[in-house]
Design an enzyme around this catalytic site. Structure first.
Site, PDB file in Angstrom:
ATOM      1  N   HIS A   1      -1.415  -6.980   5.522  1.00 51.79           N
ATOM      2  CA  HIS A   1      -2.567  -7.056   6.424  1.00 51.79           C
ATOM      3  C   HIS A   1      -2.193  -7.766   7.727  1.00 51.79           C
ATOM      4  O   HIS A   1      -2.996  -8.500   8.301  1.00 51.79           O
ATOM      5  CB  HIS A   1      -3.762  -7.734   5.753  1.00 51.79           C
ATOM      6  CG  HIS A   1      -4.345  -6.925   4.641  1.00 51.79           C
ATOM      7  ND1 HIS A   1      -5.310  -7.416   3.788  1.00 51.79           N
ATOM      8  CD2 HIS A   1      -4.101  -5.651   4.230  1.00 51.79           C
ATOM      9  CE1 HIS A   1      -5.631  -6.481   2.903  1.00 51.79           C
ATOM     10  NE2 HIS A   1      -4.908  -5.404   3.154  1.00 51.79           N
TER      11      HIS A   1
ATOM     12  N   ASN B   1       0.825  -1.203   0.000  1.00 53.71           N
ATOM     13  CA  ASN B   1       0.000   0.000   0.000  1.00 53.71           C
ATOM     14  C   ASN B   1       0.865   1.261   0.000  1.00 53.71           C
ATOM     15  O   ASN B   1       0.544   2.248  -0.673  1.00 53.71           O
ATOM     16  CB  ASN B   1      -0.925   0.012   1.219  1.00 53.71           C
ATOM     17  CG  ASN B   1      -2.029  -1.016   1.116  1.00 53.71           C
ATOM     18  OD1 ASN B   1      -2.447  -1.395   0.030  1.00 53.71           O
ATOM     19  ND2 ASN B   1      -2.506  -1.492   2.261  1.00 53.71           N
TER      20      ASN B   1
ATOM     21  N   TYR C   1      -0.361  -8.961  -3.018  1.00 60.35           N
ATOM     22  CA  TYR C   1       0.166  -7.672  -2.578  1.00 60.35           C
ATOM     23  C   TYR C   1       1.677  -7.585  -2.825  1.00 60.35           C
ATOM     24  O   TYR C   1       2.193  -6.519  -3.184  1.00 60.35           O
ATOM     25  CB  TYR C   1      -0.127  -7.447  -1.099  1.00 60.35           C
ATOM     26  CG  TYR C   1      -1.490  -6.871  -0.826  1.00 60.35           C
ATOM     27  CD1 TYR C   1      -1.702  -5.493  -0.790  1.00 60.35           C
ATOM     28  CD2 TYR C   1      -2.584  -7.697  -0.599  1.00 60.35           C
ATOM     29  CE1 TYR C   1      -2.963  -4.964  -0.538  1.00 60.35           C
ATOM     30  CE2 TYR C   1      -3.853  -7.177  -0.339  1.00 60.35           C
ATOM     31  CZ  TYR C   1      -4.036  -5.815  -0.322  1.00 60.35           C
ATOM     32  OH  TYR C   1      -5.282  -5.293  -0.080  1.00 60.35           O
TER      33      TYR C   1
END
Length: 812
Positions: free
Chosen positions: A273, A223, A282
Site C-alpha cells: 500500500h 496482491n 501482506y
C-alpha cells in the site's frame, strides 16, 4: 434478484482440449488430442493432486495429536456451518447477505462483497471437512451435495461471468476465486464439465489476463502473488497451459528489489500500500503464496526458474526473521491487521501476533522445500527454535492454524535440526522507518513515520485509532516473559493516546483521522539512525498527527538498556502533551509490584501518583526504569483497568467488552508545552537490584546533549558514543557539518565509526572525531578519509536510502 447465468455450451472434452493448447491455437485445434496435447493434459492433471496435498497437508497421522483434535474441531465447525446454511435470494447464510442494494454508490458495498467472499470461505471449510480424514464428515455424500448446491447458488446469484462487481475489488479478484478454486480441486471429480466451465468463465471474467499486464495499482507485491495463485489454479482446474505460463511469468516483477512503493527492499524492508511496513501481514501472504506456487510448479513445465527468485529466499533471513521473536510477528510491521484480535465468529480463532508469526513460520517451512540444502538446514533450525520458545501461545497446541500449516510445523519440530537461539544485535530498516534491537533475553522494535511512511494504516473500517503507533512507539518483549503483551487484547483496551514510547497530544481525534490506506504522513525527513550491528543510535523528528506537536526523539540501544531522550517538545493546540515511558498490559487480573526508589507502591486500581524526584522504578516481572538526575515533577504513574471492545477499533469485529489492567508511566508536559525535554532508561527484564545499581552509578551514562539541535550520549563501559545531529554542530568529541546520525564503538585498539544521512538528500557528511587515530583499518566505498593523526576527519557520501556507512580505525 441478480440474473442467472446460462449453462456453458462447451462439453468437458471440448473445454479441456481448447484450454490445454492455449488461446493462440484454440481455434485451429484438431477434434482429437495430439500426443503433445495429451501430454500437456497429463502434466496439468498432475497439478491437481499436488495442490490438494499442499492445501490439506501430508505426512501426518490423523489419529495422533495435535491433529486428531484439530480435525475433530474442523468437523464440528463444518456441522455448524452446514446447519446454518439456507439458500435464499441474496444470501447463502442469513448472517452474510451479499446482494448489494446500491452497486457502486453505497459505502457499505464493501460489507456485501466481503460477505460474498466469506460465503465462499465457509464453503471451502465444508469442502476441507469433506476431504480431510478424521473430521467425522470425510467423504460424506450429503455434505458434498450441500456444497455443490451452495456453489450453484452463489454462481447463479453473484459470481458469474455476467456479474458487475461492487464493493471491494479484493473479494472479486482474490478472495472469492481463491476459495472457489480450492473447492474445485477438493471436489474435482464431483463437479462435472458444466460446473468447471462455468467456474472458469467466472474467474476469467473477474480476473482477466489484463489483471497482471502491468505491475501497478492493486497488482503489486502480495496482491500480485495472490493474483498469480488464482491464475495458476484457474489453469490447473481448467486445463489451460497458457494460464499456467501466465501465472509463472507474472510473478517475475515481484522478485527484484524496489526503491519505492510496494515490495522488498535491499535493506530488508517490505512495503505494501505504498507507505505501510507490512512484513507481518501482506508480507506473510506473499511469502506463503510464493512458497505454495514454487512447490506446486516445481518439476513441471511451468516451474519458476527466474534467477531473481533467490531474492525471495534471501528475504527469509533479511526481511522476516528480524521481525519474529519467540515465534510471534511484531505488530510494528502488521499494519491494520493489529485490529483483528477478536476471535473469528466461525472458528473462534484470535488473529493476533502469535498466529501471524505461526503463519510465517509455516511459510518458511514450505519454502524450504524449494531452497538449497544449506538454506533448508538454517531455516529448519530457526523455525524449530521459534516453536520451542512460543511460551504464550504454542503453535502445536493452540487452535487457528490450518491442518496443512500445522503439519509443516510438526515436521520441523520433529526433525533432527538443531534449534537456533534468538540472535543479539541491531537491524535498521530505513526503507520503512523501523528498527529492531535484540539484547540478551529481550527484543525491541521502534515504529516511526516520515514523508515516506505513514503514521498508521486504517481501511475497510479497521484500525480506526492507531493514530500514534508511528509516533515513536517502542515495543518490547522478554525472553520467557511478556510474550503476550500485545496479544492479550492490548489494542482493544489500551489508551490509544498513550502508546508506550510515543510522544503524543491528548487532542481528540476522529476515528480514521488523517485518511485511509496510509494517507496520513508527516512532512518530515529526519527519521533513521546509525548502527554497527550491535548497538545503535536511532532518531525521529516528530510532527503530531493533525496537531501542532513537534518533538525530537532519540533512542540509544545497548546490550541491556535503551536510553531514551526527548527534546524540542512543543505544541499550541490547547491540549496536554505526554511522552509515555511505559503502558504495560498486566492482563485481566495482574497486579505486579511497582517499586519506586525501593518503596513498593499501592497495587490498587485507580492508584495514581506524581513521581517527581524519583531516581528509578521497577515493575515486577517486566523491567526497570532509571531517571538520570532524578525525575521531574511531570513524571506520573497510574494503575487502571481499561474496558474496550474490538469493535471500537474495527467495525467488523466483536462488540463484546474486554477488560485489562495497565500500569502507565509518563511525562506530562502539560497543555501547549514550550521546548520541553525528557530522559529515561528502559531496562527490559532487569531486577529491582540491578535497576537500583544502575541508578546509583553516576559514571555509567553521560548525556552529552538533549536539545532540538542535537541529542547524544556516552556510555564508557560499553565504549559507546551515539549522537543524532538534527542540525550541524559539535557534541563531545564529534563535529559534523550536515545533519547526521553517528555511532562510535571503541575497542581497546580500534574503533568503528558509523554514519548515516537520515535526511536522504545525498548531501555529503563531513565528520571530525577529536581523538588521535593512527591508521585506517577498513572503510566502505562511501567513506573517504580526509585526515588522521591528532583527529580523524571523514567525508561520507550517504546516498538517498538512509544507509549506514562505516570506517574502522586504529586509535592511538
Amino acid at each position: 434478484m441478480l440474473p442467472a447465468v446460462p449453462a456453458s455450451p462447451l462439453s468437458r472434452r471440448g473445454l479441456l482440449r481448447a484450454a490445454a493448447v492455449g488461446a493462440a491455437v484454440a481455434a485451429s485445434a484438431p477434434a482429437t488430442h495430439t500426443a503433445a496435447a495429451a501430454g500437456t493434459d497429463d502434466a496439468i492433471g498432475a497439478l491437481l493432486p499436488k495442490w490438494r496435498a499442499l492445501i490439506l497437508g501430508s505426512g501426518f497421522d490423523p489419529a495422533a495429536e495435535p491433529f486428531v483434535s484439530r480435525l475433530a474441531a474442523l468437523g464440528d465447525t463444518a456441522r455448524a456451518l452446514r446447519a446454518a446454511m439456507v439458500r435464499r435470494d441474496g444470501s447463502l447464510w442469513p448472517d452474510l447477505p451479499y446482494a448489494d442494494p446500491a452497486p457502486d454508490t453505497d459505502p457499505e458495498s464493501y460489507t456485501y462483497s466481503g460477505n460474498l467472499h466469506l460465503s465462499y470461505v465457509r464453503l471451502r471449510t465444508l469442502a476441507e471437512a469433506h476431504a480431510q480424514p478424521g473430521t467425522g464428515l470425510t467423504g460424506d455424500g450429503v455434505l458434498r451435495d450441500d456444497i455443490l448446491a451452495g456453489l450453484d447458488h452463489l454462481h447463479a446469484q453473484a459470481y458469474h461471468a455476467g456479474q458487475a462487481r461492487y464493493g471491494n475489488w479484493y473479494s472479486w479478484q482474490i478472495g472469492v476465486p481463491q476459495a472457489l478454486l480450492d473447492i474445485d480441486v477438493l471436489l474435482h471429480e464431483h463437479l462435472g464439465a458444466d460446473r468447471v466451465a462455468q467456474h472458469c468463465a467466472a474467474v476469467d471474467h473477474f480476473v482477466p489476463d489484463s489483471a497482471v499486464a502491468q505491475y501497478t495499482g492493486t497488482s503489486t507485491g502480495a496482491n500480485r502473488v495472490d493474483l498469480c495463485r488464482v491464475l495458476a489454479l484457474r489453469g490447473a482446474v481448467g486445463a489451460s497451459a497458457a494460464k499456467l505460463a501466465l501465472a509463472r511469468d507474472a510473478l517475475s516483477p515481484v522478485f527484484p528489489y524496489v526503491t519505492s512503493g510496494d515490495g522488498l527492499y535491499a535493506d530488508g524492508s517490505f512495503i505494501q500500500h505504498s507507505h505501510i511496513p507490512y512484513a507481518g501481514s501482506y508480507g506473510s501472504v506473499m511469502l506463503g503464496g510464493l512458497s505454495l506456487l514454487f512447490a506446486l510448479l516445481e518439476g513441471s513445465a511451468w516451474e519458476v526458474r527466474d534467477g531473481n527468485r533467490q531474492i525471495v529466499f534471501d528475504s527469509v533471513e533479511k526481511a522476516y526473521a528480524p521481525f519474529l521473536f519467540n515465534g510471534l510477528a511484531m505488530d510494528a510491521v502488521s499494519g491494520r491487521a493489529v485490529s483483528r484480535g477478536a476471535k473469528a465468529a466461525d472458528s473462534g480463532v484470535r488473529q493476533d501476533d502469535q498466529l501471524r508469526g505461526q503463519s510465517i513460520l509455516a511459510g518458511i517451512a514450505l519454502l524450504a522445500q524449494s531452497a538449497s540444502t544449506a538454506e533448508r538446514d538454517r531455516w529448519y533450525g530457526m523455525v524449530k527454535g521459534w516453536l520451542a520458545r512460543q511460551y504464550y501461545s504454542p503453535a502445536l497446541t493452540r487452535p487457528g492454524l490450518p491442518v496443512a500449516a500445522l503439519a509443516r510445523l510438526a515436521e520441523v519440530a520433529g526433525s533432527d535440526a538443531a534449534a537456533t537461539a534468538e540472535p543479539v544485535g541491531h537491524r535498521l530498516f530505513p526503507g520503512m522507518d523501523r528498527a529492531v534491537h535484540r539484547g540478551d533475553g529481550w527484543a525491541a522494535c521502534l515504529s516511526m513515520a516520515s514523508r515516506r511512511i505513514s503514521y498508521y494504516e486504517n481501511g475497510n473500517g479497521e484500525n480506526l485509532r492507531g493514530w500514534h503507533s508511528g509516533s515513536g512507539m517502542l515495543y518490547w518483549w522478554g525472553d520467557d516473559f511478556a510474550n503476550g503483551q500485545y496479544s492479550d487484547d492490548f489494542w482493544a483496551t489500551v489508551d490509544p493516546h498513550r502508546l508506550p514510547g510515543t510522544t503524543a497530544s491528548r487532542k481528540p481525534l476522529a476515528d480514521a483521522e488523517g485518511g485511509a490506506w496510509g494517507a496520513a504522513r508527516p512532512d518530515v525527513r529526519w527519521v533513521g539512525g546509525s548502527t554497527d550491528g550491535t548497538y545503535a543510535s536511532v532518531g525521529q523528528y516528530l510532527k503530531g498527527l493533525s496537531s501542532t506537536l513537534l518533538a525530537k526523539k532519540s533512542w540509544f540501544l545497548l546490550d541491556d538498556t535503551v536510553v531514551c531522550l526527548g527534546a524540542g517538545i512543543h505544541a499550541r493546540d490547547g491540549h496536554g502533551v505526554e511522552s509515555v515511558v511505559e503502558n504495560r498490559n498486566l492482563g485481566a487480573g495482574g497486579v505486579h509490584a511497582f517499586t519506586v526508589d525501593g518503596r513498593t507502591q499501592p497495587g490498587t486500581l485507580g492508584w495514581s501518583a506524581s513521581l517527581g524526584g524519583a531516581r528509578w522504578a521497577h515493575l515486577a516481572g517486566h523491567a526497570g526504569y532509571v531517571f538520570p538526575g532524578g525525575a521531574p515533577v511531570s513524571l506520573k504513574a497510574l494503575r487502571q483497568a481499561r474496558t474496550g471492545a474490538w469493535s471500537d477499533i474495527n467495525r467488523g469485529a466483536s462488540s463484546d467488552p474486554v477488560t485489562r489492567r495497565y500500569l502507565s508511566l509518563w511525562f506530562d508536559h502539560g497543555p501547549d508545552p514550550t521546548w520541553d525535554t525528557y530522559s529515561y532508561l528502559l531496562m527490559p527484564g532487569a531486577s529491582a537490584a540491578r535497576t537500583a545499581a544502575r541508578s546509583a552509578d553516576p559514571d555509567w551514562l553521560t548525556v552529552l546533549a538533549n536539545t532540538g539541535d542535537q541529542q547524544g550520549v556516552r556510555v564508557p563501559s560499553r565504549g559507546f558514543t551515539g549522537v543524532n545531529f538534527w542540525n550541524p554542530g559539535s557534541v563531545g568529541d564529534l563535529t559534523v557539518g550536515t545533519p547526521a546520525s553517528v555511532t562510535v564503538r571503541e575497542e581497546p585498539r580500534t574503533a568503528t565509526v558509523c554514519v548515516s544521512g537520515p535526511l536522504r538528500d545525498g548531501a555529503a557528511v563531513d565528520l571530525t572525531w577529536d581523538r588521535p587515530v593512527s591508521a585506517v583499518v577498513s572503510l566502505d566505498p562511501a567513506v573517504q578519509v580526509v585526515s588522521t593523526g591528532a583527529a580523524l576527519t571523514l567525508r561520507v557520501s550517504p546516498g538517498t536510502r538512509g544507509a549506514v556507512h562505516t570506517a574502522v580505525v586504529r586509535v592511538a
